[in-house]
Scaffold this active site. Sequence first.
Site, mmCIF file in Angstrom:
data_model
loop_
_atom_site.group_PDB
_atom_site.id
_atom_site.type_symbol
_atom_site.label_atom_id
_atom_site.label_comp_id
_atom_site.label_asym_id
_atom_site.label_seq_id
_atom_site.Cartn_x
_atom_site.Cartn_y
_atom_site.Cartn_z
ATOM 1 N N ASN A 13 0.846 -1.214 0.000
ATOM 2 C CA ASN A 13 0.000 0.000 0.000
ATOM 3 C C ASN A 13 0.873 1.252 0.000
ATOM 4 O O ASN A 13 0.570 2.232 -0.669
ATOM 5 C CB ASN A 13 -0.935 -0.006 1.214
ATOM 6 C CG ASN A 13 -2.177 -0.852 0.971
ATOM 7 O OD1 ASN A 13 -3.012 -0.494 0.160
ATOM 8 N ND2 ASN A 13 -2.266 -1.980 1.632
ATOM 9 N N HIS A 108 -8.759 -0.685 5.503
ATOM 10 C CA HIS A 108 -9.143 -1.967 6.103
ATOM 11 C C HIS A 108 -9.698 -2.859 5.004
ATOM 12 O O HIS A 108 -10.492 -2.399 4.186
ATOM 13 C CB HIS A 108 -10.184 -1.739 7.219
ATOM 14 C CG HIS A 108 -10.569 -3.001 7.918
ATOM 15 N ND1 HIS A 108 -9.754 -3.617 8.841
ATOM 16 C CD2 HIS A 108 -11.653 -3.796 7.778
ATOM 17 C CE1 HIS A 108 -10.333 -4.732 9.252
ATOM 18 N NE2 HIS A 108 -11.482 -4.863 8.634
HETATM 19 C C1 GRF Z 1 -3.194 -5.129 3.738
HETATM 20 O O1 GRF Z 1 -3.716 -6.397 3.514
HETATM 21 C C2 GRF Z 1 -4.207 -4.241 4.346
HETATM 22 O O2 GRF Z 1 -5.516 -4.646 4.087
HETATM 23 C C3 GRF Z 1 -3.990 -4.360 5.808
HETATM 24 O O3 GRF Z 1 -2.651 -4.735 6.008
HETATM 25 C C4 GRF Z 1 -2.121 -5.180 4.785
HETATM 26 C C5 GRF Z 1 -1.009 -4.253 4.428
HETATM 27 O O4 GRF Z 1 -0.360 -4.777 3.374
HETATM 28 N N1 GRF Z 1 -4.266 -3.081 6.400
HETATM 29 P P1 GRF Z 1 0.908 -3.961 2.821
HETATM 30 O O5 GRF Z 1 1.948 -3.988 3.921
HETATM 31 O O6 GRF Z 1 0.462 -2.565 2.504
HETATM 32 O O7 GRF Z 1 1.301 -4.727 1.601
#
Ligand code: GRF
Length: 206
Positions: A13, A108
Site C-alpha cells: 500500500n 481496512h
Molecule cells: C493489507 O492487507 C491491508 O488490508 C492491511 O494490512 C495489509 C497491508 O499490506 N491493512 P501492505 O503492507 O500494505 O502490503
Amino acid sequence: KKIAVLVSGRGSNLQTIIDNIENGSINGKIEVVISSKRNAYALKRAANHDIEGIYIGKENYPDVDSRNDKLIEVLKKREIDLIVLAGYMSILNKRFVEIFKNKIINIHPSLIPSFCGKGYYGSRVHKAVLDYGVKLTGATVHFVDEGTDTGPVILQKTVEVDFNDTVETLSKKVLKIEHELLPLGVKLFCEDRLHVEGRKVKISMS
Ligand code: GRF
C-alpha cells in the site's frame, strides 16, 4: 501536503502511494515512513525512493504510551499534515488520535462495519468473510478515531466473493481494490476535498 506513512509489513500500500506521488496524481510528499517492525520490507521500499525510514516499535519503545509520545514528537517535528496507516499493526493511543484528529486515514480489507475491530486484521478478515459465506466484501478507507476501525468512512469498493475463493485468492482481489482506494483517499485529502460532518464524510468535487 506533508505525509507520513505508518507500516508494519511488506508495504504494497505504501508503494502505491509512492507511485501515485511520483506520477503526479497525488499532490503531496512522503516525509517519513515509520515502521513498527524493524525489518519490514516497507522500510526497504522507502529507502529505494530516498524516503526517511524510522523503526519505532516494541524493541526500542516497549511501553505503548512512550512509543506514542515518540511518534507524536517525530510527526510534529516534520510538521506532518496527513498520517496514513498502511498495514500498521501497533496501538495508537487516545492522546495520539486526539492530537491528529481527522488527519489519520486507514485502509481496512473489508466493508466496515463488517469483519472489523479487534482481532480482524490481515488474512483473518478474509477467513471470516469466507466462513460467513457473504457474497460481497471489499475495502474501506476511513478516518481513524479512538476505536478500532470505527472512524468516519471515506471510500469503499466491493469485490464479489466466489464459492471457490480461498483466503489466498480473496486477499489478492481485495488488495487490488486497496491499491485503488488508499491513493485516492490520500489524493482527496491533499486536495482538501474531504469534509467530515459528524460521522459522515463529504467529498467535494474540487
Ligand atoms: C493489507 O492487507 C491491508 O488490508 C492491511 O494490512 C495489509 C497491508 O499490506 N491493512 P501492505 O503492507 O500494505 O502490503
